[in-house]
Design a protein around this motif. Sequence first.
Motif, PDB file in Angstrom:
ATOM      1  N   UNK A  26       7.624  -3.897  14.199  1.00 23.96           N
ATOM      2  CA  UNK A  26       7.854  -2.470  14.408  1.00 23.96           C
ATOM      3  C   UNK A  26       9.311  -2.081  14.186  1.00 23.96           C
ATOM      4  N   UNK A  27      10.222  -2.996  14.518  1.00 22.60           N
ATOM      5  CA  UNK A  27      11.645  -2.695  14.304  1.00 22.60           C
ATOM      6  C   UNK A  27      11.997  -2.648  12.821  1.00 22.60           C
ATOM      7  N   UNK A  28      11.128  -3.221  11.981  1.00 23.05           N
ATOM      8  CA  UNK A  28      11.328  -3.179  10.535  1.00 23.05           C
ATOM      9  C   UNK A  28      10.377  -2.162   9.868  1.00 23.05           C
ATOM     10  N   UNK A  29       9.732  -1.351  10.710  1.00 23.08           N
ATOM     11  CA  UNK A  29       8.819  -0.298  10.237  1.00 23.08           C
ATOM     12  C   UNK A  29       7.702  -0.871   9.352  1.00 23.08           C
ATOM     13  N   UNK A  30       7.212  -2.049   9.739  1.00 25.99           N
ATOM     14  CA  UNK A  30       6.087  -2.638   9.010  1.00 25.99           C
ATOM     15  C   UNK A  30       4.811  -1.885   9.373  1.00 25.99           C
ATOM     16  N   UNK A  31       3.981  -1.619   8.397  1.00 23.23           N
ATOM     17  CA  UNK A  31       2.748  -0.855   8.627  1.00 23.23           C
ATOM     18  C   UNK A  31       1.586  -1.455   7.843  1.00 23.23           C
ATOM     19  N   UNK A  32       0.373  -1.148   8.315  1.00 22.53           N
ATOM     20  CA  UNK A  32      -0.835  -1.609   7.632  1.00 22.53           C
ATOM     21  C   UNK A  32      -1.079  -0.738   6.407  1.00 22.53           C
ATOM     22  N   UNK A  33      -1.404  -1.390   5.304  1.00 23.46           N
ATOM     23  CA  UNK A  33      -1.649  -0.657   4.047  1.00 23.46           C
ATOM     24  C   UNK A  33      -2.848  -1.263   3.323  1.00 23.46           C
ATOM     25  N   UNK A  34      -3.297  -0.550   2.304  1.00 24.74           N
ATOM     26  CA  UNK A  34      -4.267  -1.120   1.375  1.00 24.74           C
ATOM     27  C   UNK A  34      -3.615  -1.155   0.002  1.00 24.74           C
ATOM     28  N   UNK A  35      -4.093  -2.070  -0.813  1.00 23.76           N
ATOM     29  CA  UNK A  35      -3.627  -2.169  -2.197  1.00 23.76           C
ATOM     30  C   UNK A  35      -4.788  -1.773  -3.103  1.00 23.76           C
ATOM     31  N   UNK A  36      -4.643  -0.631  -3.759  1.00 21.69           N
ATOM     32  CA  UNK A  36      -5.701  -0.118  -4.625  1.00 21.69           C
ATOM     33  C   UNK A  36      -5.283  -0.236  -6.083  1.00 21.69           C
ATOM     34  N   UNK A  37      -6.267  -0.226  -6.965  1.00 22.71           N
ATOM     35  CA  UNK A  37      -5.955  -0.331  -8.387  1.00 22.71           C
ATOM     36  C   UNK A  37      -6.071  -1.758  -8.865  1.00 22.71           C
ATOM     37  N   UNK A  38      -5.386  -2.049  -9.941  1.00 21.07           N
ATOM     38  CA  UNK A  38      -5.516  -3.363 -10.571  1.00 21.07           C
ATOM     39  C   UNK A  38      -4.210  -3.719 -11.278  1.00 21.07           C
ATOM     40  N   UNK A  39      -3.839  -4.995 -11.230  1.00 20.23           N
ATOM     41  CA  UNK A  39      -2.652  -5.441 -11.945  1.00 20.23           C
ATOM     42  C   UNK A  39      -1.517  -5.835 -11.031  1.00 20.23           C
ATOM     43  N   UNK A  40      -0.313  -5.915 -11.611  1.00 19.38           N
ATOM     44  CA  UNK A  40       0.859  -6.387 -10.863  1.00 19.38           C
ATOM     45  C   UNK A  40       1.542  -5.295 -10.060  1.00 19.38           C
ATOM     46  N   UNK A  41       1.176  -4.052 -10.289  1.00 25.77           N
ATOM     47  CA  UNK A  41       1.788  -2.946  -9.545  1.00 25.77           C
ATOM     48  C   UNK A  41       0.707  -2.059  -8.937  1.00 25.77           C
ATOM     49  N   UNK A  42      -0.003  -2.576  -7.919  1.00 28.24           N
ATOM     50  CA  UNK A  42      -1.073  -1.784  -7.307  1.00 28.24           C
ATOM     51  C   UNK A  42      -0.535  -0.592  -6.534  1.00 28.24           C
TER      52      UNK A  42
END
Length: 257
Positions: A80-96
């Motif tokens: 939390x002190x580093x503002x880490x958050x839950x995310x999803x990775x959508x799309x395809x490839x090296x830059x989702x």
Amino acid sequence: MISMWNKFRFWSVLWLFLIAKPVSAGLPETIQSIQPSVVGIGTYSRTLAQHTRFLGTGFAVLNGKFIVTNAHVIPTLLHSNQKEKIVIFAGRGKNPNIRDAEIVTIDLTYDIAILKISGKALKPVTLSNRKVREGESIAFTGFPIGAILGLYPVTHHGIISCITPIAVPVRTTKELTVKQLIRLKNPYLVYQLDATAYPGNSGSPVYEPETGKVIAIINKVLVKSTKEALLSDPSAITYAIPVIYLKHILKKVSLSH
């Protein structure tokens, strides 16, 4: 006479059309259809040395803004002190495309978690309503090696080898763990598959190869810890949670949102 013959041909063709079995899509077409619904689950922090952590797989349901995954995929602690958050990775490839996600509900009994994402809705899957039988062909799509090489969904194909209780009695009470005791009090059926899944596959949708309708959710932690705890060398057996349990949870989500 010609008019009568034309009428006969017309009704014959119509009858054949009505009784003909609908042509179902092949697995390659089904995979293309299911991939837009499958996402990676992880965390993101701009300030941590490792900006992203890949934790598992999920898939879109309902209106496309809700994501299903395993409860054990969701981290219990965030920086939390580093503002880490839950995310999803959508799309395809090296830059989702990284999308923020919030926890809607977590069900530890069935090891299912529901997230809600920000931004544009994804393509939701269709959940199957029919009874599944042993021996049926299945496929599942997810990210077995995470996002090491980029976000490239992998599909495995197999059959339902067995429909089995999640907890099986052991020889003596001394062999029972706390988790096993809990499962024995609330037993339910799971699917055993002959296709090998890996840790990153946790939360992957299991679906019918012809229709893409989802019948279960891959689980690599909760079920194995219950059913294979006594094995010194656990097998490559894969288990999946039937979608019927997910539907009960989604009903509550729909009512509250």
